[in-house]
Design an enzyme around this catalytic site. Structure first.
Site, short mmCIF file in Angstrom:
data_model
loop_
_atom_site.label_atom_id
_atom_site.label_comp_id
_atom_site.label_asym_id
_atom_site.label_seq_id
_atom_site.Cartn_x
_atom_site.Cartn_y
_atom_site.Cartn_z
N ASP A 1 -57.42 -14.32 -18.86
CA ASP A 1 -56.40 -14.36 -17.60
C ASP A 1 -55.18 -13.58 -18.21
OD1 ASP A 1 -57.89 -15.40 -15.76
OD2 ASP A 1 -57.39 -17.64 -16.24
N LYS B 1 -64.64 -14.83 -19.83
CA LYS B 1 -64.31 -14.74 -18.34
C LYS B 1 -63.31 -13.56 -17.95
CE LYS B 1 -62.36 -17.80 -15.42
NZ LYS B 1 -61.64 -16.94 -14.33
N ASP C 1 -65.87 -13.02 -13.10
CA ASP C 1 -65.33 -14.05 -12.02
C ASP C 1 -64.31 -13.30 -10.80
OD1 ASP C 1 -64.31 -16.25 -10.63
OD2 ASP C 1 -62.67 -16.90 -12.35
N LEU C 2 -64.97 -12.73 -10.00
CA LEU C 2 -64.40 -11.91 -8.92
C LEU C 2 -64.42 -12.68 -7.62
CD1 LEU C 2 -65.11 -8.13 -9.76
CD2 LEU C 2 -63.24 -9.57 -10.60
N LYS C 3 -65.17 -13.79 -7.53
CA LYS C 3 -65.36 -14.37 -6.55
C LYS C 3 -65.63 -13.86 -5.12
CE LYS C 3 -62.67 -18.32 -8.29
NZ LYS C 3 -61.84 -17.69 -9.52
N ASP D 1 -67.33 -11.82 1.48
CA ASP D 1 -67.07 -10.93 2.42
C ASP D 1 -68.19 -10.89 3.42
OD1 ASP D 1 -66.46 -8.21 3.63
OD2 ASP D 1 -65.15 -7.85 1.91
N ILE D 2 -68.46 -9.79 4.23
CA ILE D 2 -69.78 -9.76 5.18
C ILE D 2 -71.22 -9.65 3.98
CG2 ILE D 2 -68.55 -8.84 7.00
CD1 ILE D 2 -69.80 -6.00 6.61
N PRO D 3 -72.20 -9.94 4.55
CA PRO D 3 -73.44 -9.99 3.62
C PRO D 3 -73.63 -8.57 2.88
CG PRO D 3 -73.87 -11.41 5.19
CD PRO D 3 -72.29 -10.74 5.77
N ASN D 4 -73.57 -7.73 3.79
CA ASN D 4 -73.89 -6.52 3.03
C ASN D 4 -72.86 -5.86 2.08
OD1 ASN D 4 -75.60 -3.60 3.21
ND2 ASN D 4 -73.34 -2.92 3.74
N THR D 5 -71.62 -6.16 2.23
CA THR D 5 -70.83 -5.57 1.19
C THR D 5 -70.67 -6.62 -0.30
OG1 THR D 5 -69.16 -5.15 2.97
CG2 THR D 5 -68.19 -5.58 0.80
N THR E 1 -60.39 -25.64 -8.04
CA THR E 1 -60.11 -26.90 -8.56
C THR E 1 -58.37 -26.97 -8.69
OG1 THR E 1 -59.84 -25.61 -10.71
CG2 THR E 1 -61.77 -27.29 -10.49
N ARG F 1 -58.90 -29.82 -19.42
CA ARG F 1 -57.65 -29.88 -20.31
C ARG F 1 -57.92 -30.93 -21.28
NH1 ARG F 1 -56.77 -25.97 -18.15
NH2 ARG F 1 -55.00 -25.39 -17.06
N GLY G 1 -58.99 -21.86 -19.96
CA GLY G 1 -58.02 -20.67 -20.08
C GLY G 1 -56.92 -20.94 -21.03
N ARG G 2 -55.84 -21.54 -20.39
CA ARG G 2 -54.33 -21.62 -20.92
C ARG G 2 -54.38 -22.33 -22.17
NH1 ARG G 2 -51.71 -22.36 -15.27
NH2 ARG G 2 -54.04 -22.97 -14.80
O1 C5P Z 1 -55.79 -21.75 -17.74
P1 C5P Z 1 -57.28 -22.64 -16.88
O2 C5P Z 1 -57.94 -23.29 -17.96
O3 C5P Z 1 -56.44 -23.48 -15.72
O4 C5P Z 1 -58.07 -21.40 -16.34
C1 C5P Z 1 -58.95 -21.83 -15.47
C2 C5P Z 1 -59.71 -20.59 -14.96
O5 C5P Z 1 -60.77 -20.93 -14.02
C3 C5P Z 1 -58.78 -19.69 -14.21
O6 C5P Z 1 -59.34 -18.26 -14.70
C4 C5P Z 1 -59.22 -19.90 -12.72
O7 C5P Z 1 -59.35 -18.51 -12.05
C5 C5P Z 1 -60.75 -20.22 -12.89
N1 C5P Z 1 -61.20 -21.05 -11.80
C6 C5P Z 1 -60.69 -22.23 -11.48
N2 C5P Z 1 -61.00 -23.09 -10.52
C7 C5P Z 1 -62.29 -22.58 -9.64
C8 C5P Z 1 -62.77 -21.33 -10.15
C9 C5P Z 1 -62.28 -20.67 -11.17
O8 C5P Z 1 -59.72 -22.88 -12.03
N3 C5P Z 1 -62.80 -23.45 -8.91
#
Ligand code: C5P
Length: 242
Positions: free
Chosen positions: A18, A40, A67-69, A72-76, A131, A193, A222-223
């Site tokens: 990130d 990711k 992870d672009l989540k 949008d509409i189905p075709n896109t 989350t 965590r 991530g962090r």
């Molecule tokens: O830094 P941290 O451990 O909180 O990062 C969690 C990663 O998971 C982030 O990149 C966030 O975009 C992703 N994520 C999330 N919750 C979701 C889906 C993805 O935290 N439901």
């Protein structure tokens, strides 16, 4: 570097890159690549650098979870899924509230594109609820007054029906998803965590050890790793705890 798909812990921790800084992302991958296989790339890095970010991580030997989540509409979404396949990613995702048809068309398009290119079909995962959201926020802001776990299970059912490989869900829902949808349905869990890490903006958090014990297939971290003074040491510390 070891390839994704095996059973060791190293192949089950996905590090979230990130950052908007590709040099910084490269440094992280280089320092972690002996212990981490999958990285990711989210909206921040992709918006800043596009497909080059994916190519860069792959050229360093990493597998990519894009992870672009898509929502949008189905075709896109189906056409975007084809492009994700063309990037050669290991995994990508869509938002489940985009609906059954959107998810089905994404699955069909991804499989078709992978077949044409003669490459493995990436794992397609559905995002249930972020989350970072609390029960109160989901009820008051999004307008779904049900217990979070019921919403997540309903979404997971829709994802499985559409043919997705699994879902992204918080650690608190792992056990119920695993029990209801069986051992092959992938569960990818962010909001992880270690006891020694800051919680930040994540609401529904759990330790890596507990999340794996409950049945998660992949943990997104991530962090706790990327913001550590020594990311490699933080990752090693997590593995020791596992
Ligand atoms: O830094 P941290 O451990 O909180 O990062 C969690 C990663 O998971 C982030 O990149 C966030 O975009 C992703 N994520 C999330 N919750 C979701 C889906 C993805 O935290 N439901």
């Amino acid at each position: 570097m070891k390839k994704a798909g095996g059973s060791s812990f190293q192949k089950r921790i996905i590090v979230a890159l990130d950052t908007a800084d590709l040099i910084q992302a490269k440094k992280l991958v280089c320092s972690l690549k002996d212990v981490i296989t999958i990285f990711k790339i989210g909206t921040e890095l992709f918006t800043a650098h596009g497909p080059k970010a994916v190519e860069t991580i792959k050229s360093l030997g990493g597998e990519v979870f894009l992870d672009l989540k898509y929502h949008d509409i189905p075709n896109t979404v189906a056409q975007s899924a084809r492009q994700a396949v063309r990037l050669g990613v290991f995994m990508f995702n869509v938002h489940i509230p985009g609906g059954l048809q959107m998810m089905q068309e994404a699955c069909v398009a991804a499989a078709d594109e992978a077949r044409k290119l003669k490459i493995p079909t990436p794992k397609l995962i559905g995002v249930t609820l972020l989350t970072s959201l609390s029960q109160e926020e989901v009820a008051k802001q999004i307008g779904i007054p049900k217990p979070l776990v019921d919403v997540v299970l309903h979404y997971a059912e829709l994802a499985q029906k559409a043919g997705l490989d699994g879902v992204i869900a918080s650690a608190r829902e792992i056990e119920k998803i695993r029990a209801r949808f069986g051992p092959k349905f992938l569960i990818v869990t962010p909001g992880i965590r270690p006891v020694w890490a800051e919680r930040g903006d994540q609401e529904r958090v759990m330790t890596p050890r507990e999340a794996l014990r409950l049945g998660a297939d992949y943990l997104v971290i991530g962090r706790p790793i990327t913001q550590a003074d020594e990311p490699r040491e933080a990752a090693s510390r997590i593995f020791e705890e596992l």
